[in-house]
Design an enzyme around this catalytic site. Structure first.
Site, PDB file in Angstrom:
ATOM      1  N   ASP A  93       0.832  -1.212   0.000  1.00 37.04           N
ATOM      2  CA  ASP A  93       0.000   0.000   0.000  1.00 37.04           C
ATOM      3  C   ASP A  93       0.870   1.267   0.000  1.00 37.04           C
ATOM      4  O   ASP A  93       0.524   2.265  -0.638  1.00 37.04           O
ATOM      5  CB  ASP A  93      -0.873  -0.034   1.268  1.00 37.04           C
ATOM      6  CG  ASP A  93      -2.220   0.652   1.094  1.00 37.04           C
ATOM      7  OD1 ASP A  93      -2.583   0.966  -0.047  1.00 37.04           O
ATOM      8  OD2 ASP A  93      -2.909   0.861   2.112  1.00 37.04           O
ATOM      9  N   GLY A 149      -7.077  10.336   7.274  1.00 36.68           N
ATOM     10  CA  GLY A 149      -5.675   9.939   7.375  1.00 36.68           C
ATOM     11  C   GLY A 149      -4.792  10.423   6.241  1.00 36.68           C
ATOM     12  O   GLY A 149      -5.262  10.722   5.147  1.00 36.68           O
ATOM     13  N   ALA A 150      -3.496  10.490   6.521  1.00 37.51           N
ATOM     14  CA  ALA A 150      -2.465  10.758   5.509  1.00 37.51           C
ATOM     15  C   ALA A 150      -1.944   9.409   4.986  1.00 37.51           C
ATOM     16  O   ALA A 150      -2.299   8.351   5.502  1.00 37.51           O
ATOM     17  CB  ALA A 150      -1.321  11.562   6.125  1.00 37.51           C
ATOM     18  N   ASN A 152       1.307   8.362   4.836  1.00 35.88           N
ATOM     19  CA  ASN A 152       2.638   7.878   5.244  1.00 35.88           C
ATOM     20  C   ASN A 152       2.599   6.757   6.276  1.00 35.88           C
ATOM     21  O   ASN A 152       3.455   5.880   6.249  1.00 35.88           O
ATOM     22  CB  ASN A 152       3.503   9.051   5.710  1.00 35.88           C
ATOM     23  CG  ASN A 152       2.906   9.785   6.874  1.00 35.88           C
ATOM     24  OD1 ASN A 152       1.717   9.696   7.154  1.00 35.88           O
ATOM     25  ND2 ASN A 152       3.734  10.516   7.584  1.00 35.88           N
ATOM     26  N   SER A 177      -6.302   8.013   3.339  1.00 34.93           N
ATOM     27  CA  SER A 177      -5.827   8.696   2.137  1.00 34.93           C
ATOM     28  C   SER A 177      -6.184   7.859   0.917  1.00 34.93           C
ATOM     29  O   SER A 177      -6.113   6.634   0.939  1.00 34.93           O
ATOM     30  CB  SER A 177      -4.308   8.872   2.213  1.00 34.93           C
ATOM     31  OG  SER A 177      -3.803   9.179   0.927  1.00 34.93           O
ATOM     32  N   VAL A 229      -0.682  21.130   6.399  1.00 32.22           N
ATOM     33  CA  VAL A 229      -1.213  22.359   6.993  1.00 32.22           C
ATOM     34  C   VAL A 229      -2.323  22.936   6.108  1.00 32.22           C
ATOM     35  O   VAL A 229      -3.367  23.367   6.606  1.00 32.22           O
ATOM     36  CB  VAL A 229      -0.089  23.389   7.206  1.00 32.22           C
ATOM     37  CG1 VAL A 229      -0.669  24.746   7.602  1.00 32.22           C
ATOM     38  CG2 VAL A 229       0.889  22.900   8.268  1.00 32.22           C
ATOM     39  N   GLU A 249      -3.284  16.970  13.262  1.00 30.73           N
ATOM     40  CA  GLU A 249      -1.891  16.494  13.239  1.00 30.73           C
ATOM     41  C   GLU A 249      -1.326  16.853  11.877  1.00 30.73           C
ATOM     42  O   GLU A 249      -1.585  16.164  10.896  1.00 30.73           O
ATOM     43  CB  GLU A 249      -1.859  14.968  13.441  1.00 30.73           C
ATOM     44  CG  GLU A 249      -2.302  14.520  14.810  1.00 30.73           C
ATOM     45  CD  GLU A 249      -1.292  14.833  15.902  1.00 30.73           C
ATOM     46  OE1 GLU A 249      -0.172  15.285  15.590  1.00 30.73           O
ATOM     47  OE2 GLU A 249      -1.638  14.646  17.076  1.00 30.73           O
ATOM     48  N   CYS A 283       6.077  13.192   9.410  1.00 30.07           N
ATOM     49  CA  CYS A 283       5.718  14.570   9.747  1.00 30.07           C
ATOM     50  C   CYS A 283       6.664  15.196  10.768  1.00 30.07           C
ATOM     51  O   CYS A 283       6.943  16.378  10.720  1.00 30.07           O
ATOM     52  CB  CYS A 283       4.300  14.599  10.291  1.00 30.07           C
ATOM     53  SG  CYS A 283       4.069  13.409  11.623  1.00 30.07           S
ATOM     54  N   GLU A 377       8.339  22.274   4.218  1.00 30.75           N
ATOM     55  CA  GLU A 377       8.313  20.824   4.425  1.00 30.75           C
ATOM     56  C   GLU A 377       8.468  20.137   3.070  1.00 30.75           C
ATOM     57  O   GLU A 377       7.691  20.376   2.150  1.00 30.75           O
ATOM     58  CB  GLU A 377       6.989  20.410   5.074  1.00 30.75           C
ATOM     59  CG  GLU A 377       6.942  18.932   5.380  1.00 30.75           C
ATOM     60  CD  GLU A 377       5.596  18.474   5.946  1.00 30.75           C
ATOM     61  OE1 GLU A 377       4.552  18.785   5.348  1.00 30.75           O
ATOM     62  OE2 GLU A 377       5.611  17.785   6.985  1.00 30.75           O
ATOM     63  N   GLU A 454      -2.478  13.197  20.212  1.00 30.86           N
ATOM     64  CA  GLU A 454      -2.799  11.786  20.115  1.00 30.86           C
ATOM     65  C   GLU A 454      -1.949  11.051  21.144  1.00 30.86           C
ATOM     66  O   GLU A 454      -0.927  11.550  21.616  1.00 30.86           O
ATOM     67  CB  GLU A 454      -2.517  11.275  18.696  1.00 30.86           C
ATOM     68  CG  GLU A 454      -3.424  11.978  17.687  1.00 30.86           C
ATOM     69  CD  GLU A 454      -3.514  11.328  16.326  1.00 30.86           C
ATOM     70  OE1 GLU A 454      -2.462  11.079  15.718  1.00 30.86           O
ATOM     71  OE2 GLU A 454      -4.653  11.088  15.873  1.00 30.86           O
TER      72      GLU A 454
END
Ligand code: NAD
Length: 480
Positions: A93, A149-150, A152, A177, A229, A249, A283, A377, A454
């Site tokens: 994935d 969710g992201a 990574n 994601s 962001v 986050e 992150c 970033e 978290e």
């Protein structure tokens, strides 16, 4: 190589398909091959997920916390029993080396389920004596929470959000994601197998539009996002219209400060972990590595040698230490940052040659604070090394960023270590190590990097609300 799930979504305790949603392919980043085809959630799927979550939540909230915890603990055990298969799927994935997905992703998710399983029955209120009358407080769930969710750490993120939410008696609708949609479906299956009633953890697929539809639905009490962001600003604003609680986050450009008295091998190892793990797609990475000038030559020598020994290749291979980036678009973005680093006068120490989605460990020295690679970033394996001379100078420079996710310091001077960390503006900090995120410790950022926390006991506050109850013991004295 196929990893096709039974259907795109998981709603009300079972897989659900709605082929009228826009189709999208899931690609294995290692080769670019499609491994699954899914459909984005339609309004009907989103509605079904929120309706089932709303139905299920009321009964779940009435359960004894110890019973809720038992379900989560069982899920943690199932994850551990299936560790190898889950690690292989996570690698397909995300393209992250199986060396990493075996130890970091699902194992950390299982830890979260186990931690909040144990914490659930310990959450109590307080009694506040008032000299006769009294107040007691109850910590209640929020209701239906949305998790977004992201790409990574997709399965870890799904667990980190759902474990405290479910432990506290909430329901969750989770949107992974669109680049990494597979792990969350596994989690939904595992939770049901562990005894979670239908509807308490639903997964709906799709890109930003599906997330946006969830965030503004009146049935939703809270939104927890892991992402950039820019997305955080949109989601926070949308949630504000309904006065919904949020956890954000978001991204970072974190400083790692290395004093000349540090254990240099450890400092080099930490700087590499802080920039090259998960091919730099973390992150909290310490992407601005400030090194005290006296230590700079030794630091760069060791860093170059060790970075060039990293084994990059097919993430399914046991010996691979670094895999590809998630997508062609992400690799192109990182390649652009490398070009900008050259153009703005940074000195390339190692790496820099991008081949497809594969970006080697890349180190720039002679970086100055105003350079683009020191400010933005990158989310790839690109380290910026910046020399410094004094402690006040490095603190001011480290804090000169709109982000505030993480920070680290390396020194053998114990007072200096604590003083520097106290002065750094960041939510998650390390002394003489970097990027360790045990579930026992709160994790999150300040400034543009986020709100809320978290993990740890702190996460409970973000998935519950306090009800205070005044008990009158005597006659009511009314002035009329
Ligand atoms: P992203 O912001 O592009 O997407 C994150 C999620 O938000 C995805 O699921 C996406 O579909 C969804 N989304 C996009 N637009 C939306 C909208 N308008 N409304 C609702 N949902 C929307 O982030 P990404 O590229 O997937 O991940 C990389 C970013 O995530 C980096 O900036 C990284 O620093 C950050 N990140 C932060 C943490 C943390 O814990 N602080 C952890 C991992 C990643």
């Amino acid at each position: 190589m196929i990893a096709q799930p039974k259907a795109s979504h998981f709603v009300d305790g079972q897989y659900l398909e709605d082929a009228s949603g826009a189709a999208f392919d899931v690609l294995f980043p290692g080769t670019g091959e499609p491994i699954a085809r899914l459909h984005a959630a339609t309004p009907a799927v989103i509605d079904a997920a929120l309706a089932s979550a709303t139905r299920a939540q009321a009964e779940w909230a009435r359960r004894r916390p110890v019973e809720r915890g038992r379900v989560l603990a069982r899920a943690a055990q199932i994850i551990r029993d299936r560790a190898e298969a889950l690690a292989q799927l996570e690698t397909l994935d995300t393209g992250k080396p199986v060396q990493e997905t075996r130890v970091a992703d699902w194992p950390s998710g299982a830890d979260a389920l186990e931690f909040f399983a144990g914490l659930a029955p310990t959450i109590t209120g307080e009694t506040i004596p008032l000299g006769g009358d009294m107040v007691y407080t109850l910590r209640e769930p929020l209701g239906v929470c949305v998790g977004i969710g992201a790409w990574n750490y997709p399965s870890q993120i799904a667990c980190w959000k759902s474990a405290p939410a479910l432990a506290m008696g909430n329901a969750m609708v989770f949107k992974p994601s669109e680049l990494t949609p597979l792990g969350a479906l596994q989690l939904a299956e595992i939770l049901v197998e562990a005894g979670l009633p239908a509807g308490l953890f639903n997964v709906v697929q799709g890109a930003g539009a599906v997330g946006a539809a969830l965030v503004t639905d009146p049935r939703v009490a809270k939104v927890s996002l892991t992402g950039s962001v820019a997305t955080g600003q949109k989601v926070y604003a949308a949630a504000a219209a309904g006065i919904r609680a949020v956890t954000m986050e978001l991204g970072g450009k974190s400083p790692l400060v290395i004093f000349a008295d540090a254990d240099m091998d450890s400092a080099v190892g930490a700087a590499m972990l802080a920039n090259f793990y998960s091919a730099g797609q973390v992150c909290s990475n310490g992407t601005r590595v400030f090194v005290e000038r006296a230590a700079l030559p030794a630091f760069l020598d060791r860093l170059k040698a060790r970075s060039e020994a990293i084994v990059m290749g097919d993430p399914r291979d046991d010996t691979t230490q670094m895999g590809p980036l998630i997508s062609d678009a992400q690799a192109a973005k990182v390649a652009q940052y490398i070009a900008t680093g050259h153009a703005e006068g940074a000195r390339l120490v190692t790496g820099g040659t991008v081949q497809g989605r594969f970006v080697p460990p890349t180190v720039f020295a002679d970086v100055t604070d105003d350079m683009t690679i020191a400010r933005e970033e990158i989310f790839g394996p690109v380290m910026a090394v910046l020399p410094f001379d004094t402690e006040p100078e490095v603190i001011a420079r480290a804090n000169a960023t709109p982000y505030g996710l993480s920070a680290g310091v390396f020194t053998r001077d114990i007072s200096r270590a604590h003083q520097v960390i106290a002065a750094l503006e960041a939510g998650t900090c390390w002394i003489n190590t970097y990027n360790l995120t045990p579930v026992e410790a709160p994790f999150g950022g300040s400034k543009l990097s986020g709100v809320g926390r978290e993990n740890g006991r702190a996460a409970i506050e973000h998935y519950s609300q306090i009800k205070s109850v005044y008990i009158g013991m005597g006659p009511v004295e009314a002035p009329f």
